[in-house]
Scaffold this motif. Structure first.
Motif, PDB file in Angstrom:
ATOM      1  N   PRO A  77       0.822  -1.218   0.000  1.00 26.39           N
ATOM      2  CA  PRO A  77       0.000   0.000   0.000  1.00 26.39           C
ATOM      3  C   PRO A  77       0.846   1.253   0.000  1.00 26.39           C
ATOM      4  N   TRP A  82      -3.652   2.611  -2.756  1.00 24.34           N
ATOM      5  CA  TRP A  82      -3.964   2.638  -1.331  1.00 24.34           C
ATOM      6  C   TRP A  82      -3.950   1.248  -0.704  1.00 24.34           C
ATOM      7  N   PHE A  83      -4.445   0.246  -1.412  1.00 20.36           N
ATOM      8  CA  PHE A  83      -4.481  -1.119  -0.882  1.00 20.36           C
ATOM      9  C   PHE A  83      -3.470  -2.036  -1.572  1.00 20.36           C
ATOM     10  N   PHE A  93      -7.624  -1.608  -4.360  1.00 26.04           N
ATOM     11  CA  PHE A  93      -8.642  -0.677  -3.869  1.00 26.04           C
ATOM     12  C   PHE A  93      -9.777  -0.528  -4.875  1.00 26.04           C
ATOM     13  N   ILE A  96     -11.950  -3.596  -4.643  1.00 28.63           N
ATOM     14  CA  ILE A  96     -12.822  -3.571  -3.469  1.00 28.63           C
ATOM     15  C   ILE A  96     -14.050  -2.701  -3.739  1.00 28.63           C
ATOM     16  N   TRP A 272      -1.541  -7.497   1.930  1.00 29.21           N
ATOM     17  CA  TRP A 272      -2.500  -6.495   1.467  1.00 29.21           C
ATOM     18  C   TRP A 272      -3.444  -7.031   0.399  1.00 29.21           C
ATOM     19  N   TRP A 273      -3.163  -8.218  -0.112  1.00 26.54           N
ATOM     20  CA  TRP A 273      -4.017  -8.771  -1.157  1.00 26.54           C
ATOM     21  C   TRP A 273      -5.320  -9.333  -0.590  1.00 26.54           C
ATOM     22  N   PRO A 276      -7.617  -6.461   3.139  1.00 26.10           N
ATOM     23  CA  PRO A 276      -8.703  -5.485   2.938  1.00 26.10           C
ATOM     24  C   PRO A 276     -10.054  -6.129   2.658  1.00 26.10           C
TER      25      PRO A 276
END
Length: 345
Positions: A77, A82-83, A93, A96, A272-273, A276
């Motif tokens: 990130p 961001w993600f 992101f 999502i 991070w995958w 979130p």
């Protein structure tokens, strides 16, 4: 016999009865917005509203195309992503945001459909009784043993393009039986209450008695069933995408977890995958649970006043009453008598 002053009309000689002052408008307004004023309900509604907003405008406000590839492969990130990114440089992101629409559509549509069916069948069976009760109860027992998830897997394997609406309809039509059984049991206990008998004696129609006398007392149970169905529908949609049953070309949070598991994101340290998407699922469940708690406190005066009632003991101490706990008062310190001198015979 004692008559309260509030029940006596003021009469002026020669002018008849005088109108009594009505309740304070501020109190009526506070009662009207009592549910929104509840901290749990307000927090849950705000989070759910944010999810619904992202479900509507998510594809438009996503910073990147969720399918677009880039040279930023497995990036953590950052201000640009961001993600983070996937193994193909796709922005997580954006995935999502775009995937929120599918999850919210399936969850809310299935929850509304199952709740409507459970109310219609459960309350009708419990209030009417007799042959209608036996027939509707038998129908509920049949749907109670139908497994929703295997049925969805069979249907999606037959239909080439199983849409989110089809999945929501299958979940809704197979998830109402348990709620109907609970509502029937509660309706059986409510239909012989004094206020229901009074409404029936005054000639009220059956639909008015059910709508205005019985359903308001079933609000907490209906809300609990709706929340449970929405959570089950969301988890079913995510599970289907995670195991690769539904189409992996359309993005939802389960699709993100499917690709993260397939590419061994945990082994590569790419937390991070999948984190979130997991947090998005957990936060949605938390919001629905908070709304359910707020509804319980709104319809139950005992829960609403929990922790606010204080009593004063005989020795002047104040004890705060809590639901489910019996206050235990520590005994006052007793004066310990001084040891007496031993008397030698």
């Amino acid at each position: 016999m004692t008559i309260s002053p509030s029940s006596i009309e003021q009469v002026i000689p020669g002018q008849g009865a005088m109108a009594q002052p009505s309740a304070a408008p501020g109190r009526a307004k506070r009662r009207r917005f009592r549910f929104v004023a509840n901290a749990k309900a307000a927090t849950g509604l705000v989070i759910l509203a944010v999810y619904c907003l992202f479900a509507v405008i998510g594809p438009w406000v996503a910073p990147y195309d969720p399918d677009a590839r880039s040279a930023d492969v497995l990036q953590a990130p950052s201000a640009r992503h961001w993600f983070g990114t996937t193994h193909l440089g796709q922005d997580i992101f954006s995935q999502i945001l775009v995937g929120a629409r599918s999850v919210m559509l399936v969850g809310l549509l299935a929850g509304v459909l199952a709740t409507i069916l459970s109310i219609l069948i459960g309350v009708t069976a419990g209030y009417l009784g007799g042959v209608p009760d036996e027939g509707l109860s038998a129908l509920s027992n049949v749907f109670l043993v139908i497994p929703a998830l295997p049925l969805i897997i069979i249907v999606t394997s037959i239909v080439e393009q199983a849409s989110d609406t089809l999945v929501a309809l299958i979940i809704g039509f197979t998830s109402w039986a348990w709620g109907a059984r609970v509502l029937r049991a509660q309706t059986l206990s409510l239909r012989r209450r004094d206020y229901v008998e009074a409404a029936r004696a005054t000639g009220e129609r059956t639909w008015r008695i059910i709508l205005f006398e019985i359903l308001p007392n079933l609000t907490a149970i209906i809300a609990s069933g709706f929340v449970g169905t929405v959570i089950f529908a969301v988890m079913s949609e995510i599970t289907l995408a995670f195991i690769g049953i539904s189409s992996i070309s359309s993005w939802n949070w389960g699709t993100i977890l499917f690709w993260a598991q397939g590419q061994q994101a945990l082994a590569q340290g790419a937390w991070w995958w999948f984190v979130p998407a997991g947090l998005a699922i957990a936060l949605l469940g938390t919001a629905l649970a908070l709304i359910n708690f707020g509804i319980d406190e709104f319809v139950s005066p005992r829960l609403r006043s929990a922790g606010r009632t204080r009593i004063r003991t005989a020795d002047g101490r104040t004890v705060r009453m809590r639901v489910g706990f019996t206050p235990v008062l520590a005994p006052a310190a007793r004066a310990v008598p001084a040891p007496r001198d031993e008397v030698t015979p």
